[in-house]
Design a protein around this motif. Sequence first.
Motif: not given
Length: 472
Positions: A4-5, A336-337, A330-332, A62-64
């Motif tokens: 989640t964001v 989404h994230g 990974a793109l999703g 790192l977060q991405i």
Amino acid sequence: MSDTVPNSFKSPRFLQSLICFSVIIMLIAGGLFGLGISLHTLMFLCLLWAGAHAYSLGYRYLQIRELMSNALYRAMPAIYIFILIGMVISSFMHSGTIATLMYYGLSWLSPTLFLAIGLVLCAIMSVATGTSWGTVGTLGVVFMGIGAAMGIPLPIVAGMVVCGATFGDKLSPISDTTNLAAMSAGTDLYRHIYAMLFTTIPSFIIAFVIFLVLGYHYANNNPVLLEVSSIQIALDSTYRLSPLITLLPLVLLGVLSIRKVPAEVTMSCSIILAVLIAIVYQGQSSIAVLNALWENTPASTGIANLDALLGRGGISSMSWTLLLALMAIALGGILHGAGFLATLLAGIITRVKRTASLVATTIVSGFLGNLAMGEAYISIILNCQLFKPKYEQQQIDNAVLSRSVEEGSTMTTGLIPWTTAGAFYAATLGVDVLDYAPYAFFNYMNAIVAVIMASLGVGLLSAKAHQKEISV
């Protein structure tokens, strides 16, 4: 780990989300069909583009990467299955399982029932192999030749072949799209297949009846069975075709699947049995059979299309789909994230209240994804990511989500001229997509049946009820 964001990051605005998605669609559609760039390369560029947008919201590398890793971690069980699928196919080829199905199945052909029986044979072949392309490239080519000799319009024959081939591509436990949809929606493989039975079987029966009626218009035509005879002779000279032995791996796969044994265990047992039959009964080299589990090689029957089908399978054969799936997942994870998916479709999804409308919207979205991106794989993954929160909010089982996504993506990819499936079918069968599409009754009838059943409340699985079953 959570996808989640975090509150410290900015949420994307609608315009930014729209630009992000629009460029991704243009990159894939334009690069793949306009410039002929590899789809995997395009996915890499899309990852860079989505990562840059996430960076502008405050995410750092790192977060991405964590957003991508979280998505890949959830997909790990299906990745194991992807590897096993290739070995199942190659082992079934060497054990004579596929050859037996073809040999005896082709014996059932008759002029009056040609279309109906052809539909069933293509369905059986596609379920056994998990591939629509292999079915179209072998039985499909044979049926086109026989259909022409009977005087049956080739678009009708091509539509029948595509219907049967798509049946297994959607429903087979060793189909890549079947596993991909279950994985992307976060549901069990067999739960996904169980959910699809509610809409797939009625749709297939309708298609069968239609082809049965159409076939009676050509009852007085005489077929030329040279194509069938040559294939049967080639199979009989290459394999020992005893159904009581060669079909055992398929029977074992079916029995264990019905008993809901984990897919990995089911496939592994079937592989071991098929390998033993190939070595002991077919008399093949143990080294050749074991090497084929990694990379199968064409057979030597003397019929090019048949040799190509019998040479399918092996772990390496799944690498293209698996690598693409990993990149798309990974793109999703980023989309989404970081909240791009939720922001873009919040306006549409929040207006969807009724279950039937949600199912219909999911199916249409899958079709539009195929139109825009030309690949069912990416459409399946992105639409599962997109609609999953809404299905969970309405307490609808994720298996209904995966089913609806397949009905929008898997079922329509062969009906669009510029998708890879549509281009392959047209080139292999010699009939333009727009010519055979009206006769691919099963492919578009499935969506209609699904929406009608959802409106009537039939075949809808409750997530809450499923959780109770698991906890018991």
